[in-house]
Design a protein around this motif. Sequence first.
Motif, PDB file in Angstrom:
ATOM      1  N   ALA A  79     -40.337 -19.880 -57.079  1.00  0.00           N
ATOM      2  CA  ALA A  79     -40.696 -18.697 -56.305  1.00  0.00           C
ATOM      3  C   ALA A  79     -39.488 -17.757 -56.224  1.00  0.00           C
ATOM      4  N   ARG A  80     -39.750 -16.475 -56.349  1.00  0.00           N
ATOM      5  CA  ARG A  80     -38.662 -15.495 -56.291  1.00  0.00           C
ATOM      6  C   ARG A  80     -37.992 -15.460 -54.927  1.00  0.00           C
ATOM      7  N   ASP A  81     -38.648 -16.042 -53.941  1.00  0.00           N
ATOM      8  CA  ASP A  81     -38.072 -16.068 -52.595  1.00  0.00           C
ATOM      9  C   ASP A  81     -36.713 -16.772 -52.562  1.00  0.00           C
ATOM     10  N   TRP A  82     -36.537 -17.771 -53.440  1.00  0.00           N
ATOM     11  CA  TRP A  82     -35.293 -18.550 -53.380  1.00  0.00           C
ATOM     12  C   TRP A  82     -34.065 -17.748 -53.806  1.00  0.00           C
TER      13      TRP A  82
ATOM     14  N   PRO B 117     -37.550 -22.268 -45.547  1.00  0.00           N
ATOM     15  CA  PRO B 117     -36.678 -21.153 -45.123  1.00  0.00           C
ATOM     16  C   PRO B 117     -36.826 -19.923 -46.013  1.00  0.00           C
ATOM     17  N   GLU B 118     -37.204 -20.137 -47.278  1.00  0.00           N
ATOM     18  CA  GLU B 118     -37.310 -19.012 -48.211  1.00  0.00           C
ATOM     19  C   GLU B 118     -38.537 -18.149 -47.955  1.00  0.00           C
ATOM     20  N   ARG B 119     -39.501 -18.621 -47.170  1.00  0.00           N
ATOM     21  CA  ARG B 119     -40.735 -17.880 -46.943  1.00  0.00           C
ATOM     22  C   ARG B 119     -40.706 -17.007 -45.689  1.00  0.00           C
ATOM     23  N   GLU B 120     -39.609 -17.028 -44.959  1.00  0.00           N
ATOM     24  CA  GLU B 120     -39.504 -16.183 -43.781  1.00  0.00           C
ATOM     25  C   GLU B 120     -39.241 -14.733 -44.203  1.00  0.00           C
ATOM     26  N   LYS B 121     -39.935 -13.788 -43.583  1.00  0.00           N
ATOM     27  CA  LYS B 121     -39.730 -12.381 -43.911  1.00  0.00           C
ATOM     28  C   LYS B 121     -38.304 -11.949 -43.574  1.00  0.00           C
ATOM     29  N   THR B 122     -37.814 -12.428 -42.455  1.00  0.00           N
ATOM     30  CA  THR B 122     -36.422 -12.200 -42.062  1.00  0.00           C
ATOM     31  C   THR B 122     -35.729 -13.550 -42.015  1.00  0.00           C
ATOM     32  N   PRO B 123     -34.630 -13.734 -42.740  1.00  0.00           N
ATOM     33  CA  PRO B 123     -33.980 -15.057 -42.781  1.00  0.00           C
ATOM     34  C   PRO B 123     -33.637 -15.547 -41.374  1.00  0.00           C
ATOM     35  N   CYS B 124     -33.896 -16.791 -41.139  1.00  0.00           N
ATOM     36  CA  CYS B 124     -33.557 -17.415 -39.862  1.00  0.00           C
ATOM     37  C   CYS B 124     -32.072 -17.783 -39.868  1.00  0.00           C
TER      38      CYS B 124
END
Length: 224
Positions: free
Chosen positions: A26-29, A203-210
Amino acid sequence: MTLTRRIGISMRVVCSEYGETRDALARDWPVLLEQLGRAHACAPEWFLLPNIGEDCVSLARRYGIQGLLLTGGDDIGTTPDRDATENALLCWAAGERLPVLGVCRGAQMLARHAGAELAEVQRERHVAARHGVTWRAAGEQASFWRQALPGQGKTEVNSYHNWGLLPAACPDCLRIAAVCPEDGSIEAFYHASLPWLGIFWHPEREKTPCATDLAILYNLFANA
């Protein structure tokens, strides 16, 4: 930006309409790892690890992999090539004492590798849902984890998994770091003698990083 260590990232298995088996991430990573660098001025280099079984270990050695990120997707048992690849990588990482972060399916792989039996969790609570997580303080013998993890308090996480780990099935070599207070299932655990951490959220799926997730990534791959 300071580069810390080079980590190998595992990938899910997908099948194209032409019948080709492909590995995918996933590009989220990559986005999250770049955000980690901006937050801490310290991001790991990363290398994608193909699902080629035991041959992946020699590839990881050749490219100087110094840690592993086992990502989500693919229930264990549905993609034998991926299962074999990640098991071989974990055996190698244990011998080299490399830091490992297992995310969702990756956490399940860590638990299974440690001898745990997984259990089905409540779909309405853990599949495409959000819920609270309660952190537990690490033991006195786990000085690294006391610094690397929150240790107390509550956070909210996303959840996309059918299989989890219950406290009664947690092996002696694993320590519970966080639980879902509604059903008691384990949400995070660490290894008693290796720098290995499993988390059941993404963690990669959060819109704003936690900030908690970024701190965990930084501590594991920069300080382990």
